[in-house]
Design a protein around this motif. Structure first.
Motif, PDB file in Angstrom:
ATOM      1  N   LEU A 135     -14.550   4.477  -3.514  1.00  0.00           N
ATOM      2  CA  LEU A 135     -15.450   5.423  -4.165  1.00  0.00           C
ATOM      3  C   LEU A 135     -15.554   6.711  -3.355  1.00  0.00           C
ATOM      4  CD1 LEU A 135     -17.532   6.319  -6.251  1.00  0.00           C
ATOM      5  CD2 LEU A 135     -19.263   5.032  -4.971  1.00  0.00           C
ATOM      6  N   ARG A 136     -15.685   6.578  -2.048  1.00  0.00           N
ATOM      7  CA  ARG A 136     -15.778   7.757  -1.190  1.00  0.00           C
ATOM      8  C   ARG A 136     -14.528   8.622  -1.328  1.00  0.00           C
ATOM      9  NH1 ARG A 136     -14.363   9.153   4.066  1.00  0.00           N
ATOM     10  NH2 ARG A 136     -15.868  10.452   5.204  1.00  0.00           N
ATOM     11  N   ALA A 137     -13.356   7.995  -1.358  1.00  0.00           N
ATOM     12  CA  ALA A 137     -12.104   8.740  -1.493  1.00  0.00           C
ATOM     13  C   ALA A 137     -12.007   9.438  -2.844  1.00  0.00           C
ATOM     14  CB  ALA A 137     -10.915   7.791  -1.299  1.00  0.00           C
ATOM     15  N   VAL A 138     -12.454   8.757  -3.893  1.00  0.00           N
ATOM     16  CA  VAL A 138     -12.423   9.346  -5.238  1.00  0.00           C
ATOM     17  C   VAL A 138     -13.363  10.551  -5.318  1.00  0.00           C
ATOM     18  CG1 VAL A 138     -13.161   8.911  -7.615  1.00  0.00           C
ATOM     19  CG2 VAL A 138     -11.633   7.305  -6.469  1.00  0.00           C
ATOM     20  N   LEU A 139     -14.553  10.424  -4.753  1.00  0.00           N
ATOM     21  CA  LEU A 139     -15.484  11.546  -4.742  1.00  0.00           C
ATOM     22  C   LEU A 139     -14.916  12.729  -3.969  1.00  0.00           C
ATOM     23  CD1 LEU A 139     -18.875   9.689  -4.192  1.00  0.00           C
ATOM     24  CD2 LEU A 139     -18.427  11.348  -6.020  1.00  0.00           C
ATOM     25  N   ALA A 140     -14.338  12.455  -2.817  1.00  0.00           N
ATOM     26  CA  ALA A 140     -13.802  13.528  -1.985  1.00  0.00           C
ATOM     27  C   ALA A 140     -12.605  14.215  -2.648  1.00  0.00           C
ATOM     28  CB  ALA A 140     -13.407  12.977  -0.618  1.00  0.00           C
ATOM     29  N   ALA A 141     -11.742  13.423  -3.280  1.00  0.00           N
ATOM     30  CA  ALA A 141     -10.553  13.992  -3.908  1.00  0.00           C
ATOM     31  C   ALA A 141     -10.900  14.762  -5.180  1.00  0.00           C
ATOM     32  CB  ALA A 141      -9.548  12.884  -4.234  1.00  0.00           C
TER      33      ALA A 141
ATOM     34  N   HIS B 216     -13.804  16.163  -5.933  1.00  0.00           N
ATOM     35  CA  HIS B 216     -14.750  17.260  -5.732  1.00  0.00           C
ATOM     36  C   HIS B 216     -14.591  17.832  -4.325  1.00  0.00           C
ATOM     37  CE1 HIS B 216     -16.591  16.035  -9.491  1.00  0.00           C
ATOM     38  NE2 HIS B 216     -16.669  14.808  -9.030  1.00  0.00           N
ATOM     39  N   PRO B 217     -13.479  18.533  -4.079  1.00  0.00           N
ATOM     40  CA  PRO B 217     -13.266  19.118  -2.746  1.00  0.00           C
ATOM     41  C   PRO B 217     -14.419  20.050  -2.382  1.00  0.00           C
ATOM     42  CG  PRO B 217     -11.288  19.284  -4.101  1.00  0.00           C
ATOM     43  CD  PRO B 217     -12.393  18.839  -5.010  1.00  0.00           C
ATOM     44  N   GLY B 218     -14.889  19.922  -1.165  1.00  0.00           N
ATOM     45  CA  GLY B 218     -15.993  20.765  -0.722  1.00  0.00           C
ATOM     46  C   GLY B 218     -17.359  20.161  -0.970  1.00  0.00           C
ATOM     47  N   HIS B 219     -17.425  19.085  -1.742  1.00  0.00           N
ATOM     48  CA  HIS B 219     -18.704  18.431  -2.009  1.00  0.00           C
ATOM     49  C   HIS B 219     -19.203  17.733  -0.741  1.00  0.00           C
ATOM     50  CE1 HIS B 219     -21.912  16.236  -3.793  1.00  0.00           C
ATOM     51  NE2 HIS B 219     -21.260  15.103  -4.007  1.00  0.00           N
ATOM     52  N   THR B 220     -20.416  18.064  -0.323  1.00  0.00           N
ATOM     53  CA  THR B 220     -21.012  17.429   0.855  1.00  0.00           C
ATOM     54  C   THR B 220     -21.873  16.262   0.389  1.00  0.00           C
ATOM     55  OG1 THR B 220     -21.072  19.563   1.996  1.00  0.00           O
ATOM     56  CG2 THR B 220     -22.428  17.793   2.907  1.00  0.00           C
ATOM     57  N   PHE B 221     -21.516  15.061   0.799  1.00  0.00           N
ATOM     58  CA  PHE B 221     -22.234  13.894   0.299  1.00  0.00           C
ATOM     59  C   PHE B 221     -22.211  12.759   1.312  1.00  0.00           C
ATOM     60  CE2 PHE B 221     -17.848  13.071  -0.820  1.00  0.00           C
ATOM     61  CZ  PHE B 221     -17.692  11.703  -0.648  1.00  0.00           C
ATOM     62  N   THR B 222     -23.152  11.859   1.120  1.00  0.00           N
ATOM     63  CA  THR B 222     -23.223  10.597   1.852  1.00  0.00           C
ATOM     64  C   THR B 222     -23.457   9.502   0.826  1.00  0.00           C
ATOM     65  OG1 THR B 222     -24.123  11.660   3.830  1.00  0.00           O
ATOM     66  CG2 THR B 222     -24.533   9.301   3.587  1.00  0.00           C
ATOM     67  N   LEU B 223     -22.879   8.350   1.060  1.00  0.00           N
ATOM     68  CA  LEU B 223     -23.098   7.191   0.188  1.00  0.00           C
ATOM     69  C   LEU B 223     -24.085   6.239   0.850  1.00  0.00           C
ATOM     70  CD1 LEU B 223     -19.454   6.357  -0.970  1.00  0.00           C
ATOM     71  CD2 LEU B 223     -21.288   7.270  -2.397  1.00  0.00           C
ATOM     72  N   LEU B 224     -25.020   5.753   0.056  1.00  0.00           N
ATOM     73  CA  LEU B 224     -25.926   4.696   0.514  1.00  0.00           C
ATOM     74  C   LEU B 224     -25.652   3.461  -0.328  1.00  0.00           C
ATOM     75  CD1 LEU B 224     -28.253   3.547   2.151  1.00  0.00           C
ATOM     76  CD2 LEU B 224     -29.843   4.599   0.510  1.00  0.00           C
ATOM     77  N   TRP B 225     -25.149   2.431   0.315  1.00  0.00           N
ATOM     78  CA  TRP B 225     -24.787   1.165  -0.332  1.00  0.00           C
ATOM     79  C   TRP B 225     -25.900   0.164  -0.047  1.00  0.00           C
ATOM     80  CZ3 TRP B 225     -20.488  -2.379   2.073  1.00  0.00           C
ATOM     81  CH2 TRP B 225     -20.257  -3.491   1.254  1.00  0.00           C
ATOM     82  N   LEU B 226     -26.671  -0.135  -1.082  1.00  0.00           N
ATOM     83  CA  LEU B 226     -27.766  -1.088  -0.952  1.00  0.00           C
ATOM     84  C   LEU B 226     -27.369  -2.422  -1.568  1.00  0.00           C
ATOM     85  CD1 LEU B 226     -30.791   1.206  -1.906  1.00  0.00           C
ATOM     86  CD2 LEU B 226     -30.030   0.541   0.384  1.00  0.00           C
ATOM     87  N   ARG B 227     -27.668  -3.500  -0.858  1.00  0.00           N
ATOM     88  CA  ARG B 227     -27.370  -4.848  -1.321  1.00  0.00           C
ATOM     89  C   ARG B 227     -28.611  -5.720  -1.195  1.00  0.00           C
ATOM     90  NH1 ARG B 227     -22.081  -7.246  -0.586  1.00  0.00           N
ATOM     91  NH2 ARG B 227     -23.180  -8.917   0.505  1.00  0.00           N
ATOM     92  N   ARG B 228     -28.526  -6.918  -1.751  1.00  0.00           N
ATOM     93  CA  ARG B 228     -29.607  -7.887  -1.567  1.00  0.00           C
ATOM     94  C   ARG B 228     -29.524  -8.507  -0.167  1.00  0.00           C
ATOM     95  NH1 ARG B 228     -32.522  -5.678  -5.438  1.00  0.00           N
ATOM     96  NH2 ARG B 228     -31.845  -6.203  -7.549  1.00  0.00           N
ATOM     97  N   THR B 229     -28.313  -8.678   0.328  1.00  0.00           N
ATOM     98  CA  THR B 229     -28.102  -9.185   1.683  1.00  0.00           C
ATOM     99  C   THR B 229     -27.157  -8.236   2.397  1.00  0.00           C
ATOM    100  OG1 THR B 229     -26.218 -10.552   0.998  1.00  0.00           O
ATOM    101  CG2 THR B 229     -28.407 -11.568   0.931  1.00  0.00           C
ATOM    102  N   ALA B 230     -27.209  -8.210   3.715  1.00  0.00           N
ATOM    103  CA  ALA B 230     -26.371  -7.292   4.486  1.00  0.00           C
ATOM    104  C   ALA B 230     -24.893  -7.633   4.297  1.00  0.00           C
ATOM    105  CB  ALA B 230     -26.741  -7.372   5.958  1.00  0.00           C
ATOM    106  N   PRO B 231     -24.039  -6.621   4.172  1.00  0.00           N
ATOM    107  CA  PRO B 231     -22.605  -6.890   3.996  1.00  0.00           C
ATOM    108  C   PRO B 231     -21.982  -7.430   5.276  1.00  0.00           C
ATOM    109  CG  PRO B 231     -22.981  -4.536   4.237  1.00  0.00           C
ATOM    110  CD  PRO B 231     -24.343  -5.179   4.151  1.00  0.00           C
TER     111      PRO B 231
END
Length: 219
Positions: A145-151, A153-168
């Protein structure tokens, strides 16, 4: 950059379902709609929708009643729409209901896709939040997902927050720019556990509700 300490200009929900939308609006006080708000979809569907520029969402002829008419399933994107189509008899969606209402839904989501494009082309630092409600995704899925967003939308400044029920278990495999957290399920409460979400956002500098103005004479 320490992304957990960074200041975010916007929070955008990426599913899994309505819990994410409700909690982000509660936490930030921002009611502005985004493309994935109030939808039901897994991370693969989010990634594919972003990767294709939303062109496969709500195509004519690809949307049909699902789950005994409780929602509409878009076969082109694997997104389930629980709130954008109304049963004509007040109980169960029919194909006729969907076909009649589809142009309105298409116009709505075309506008939201354009809002997404404007935001990702802006200088805003965006926190994209995905609730992995059934602990289905992996670190590889988040990297994709991070790679798809970066590719896309070049120049887009973002961070992903991955929330789960249990820690990955594979959190160590995540690259910089992807944060993790846990939010417990709240049985019988579709909105989720407010305290768990507050804890997951503790220390994150996201937009917050402004306090109500104090009227003259208030103590």
């Amino acid at each position: 950059m320490d992304t957990r300490r960074a200041a975010f200009d916007a929070c955008v929900g990426l599913g899994y379902h309505c819990e994410t939308t409700y909690q982000l609006r509660r936490i930030t006080g921002v009611e502005s709609a985004h493309f994935f708000d109030w939808l039901d979809l897994d991370l693969d569907a989010v990634t594919e929708a972003v990767d294709t520029g939303f062109r496969d969402v709500l195509r004519t002829g690809a949307v049909e009643p699902f789950s005994d008419g409780q929602c509409a399933l878009d076969r082109g994107s694997d997104i389930r729409f629980f709130h954008d189509f109304t049963p004509g008899d007040g109980e169960r969606l029919t194909q006729s209901d969907i076909d009649h209402q589809l142009p309105r839904a298409q116009a709505k989501f075309a506008a939201l896709a354009e809002r997404w494009r404007r935001l990702t082309a802006s200088p805003a630092h965006v926190l994209h939040v995905h609730l992995d409600a059934f602990d289905e995704a992996s670190a590889d899925d988040l990297r994709r997902l991070r790679a798809v967003l970066a590719a896309g939308h070049p120049g887009h400044t973002f961070t992903l927050l991955w929330l789960r029920r249990t820690a990955p278990a594979d959190a160590a495999a995540l690259p910089p720019g992807i944060l993790t957290g846990t939010v417990a399920a709240a049985p019988g409460r579709w909105q989720g556990d407010d305290r768990a979400w507050d804890a997951a956002f503790a220390g994150l500098r996201v937009p917050r509700p402004r306090p109500a103005p104090t009227e003259a004479g208030d103590a």
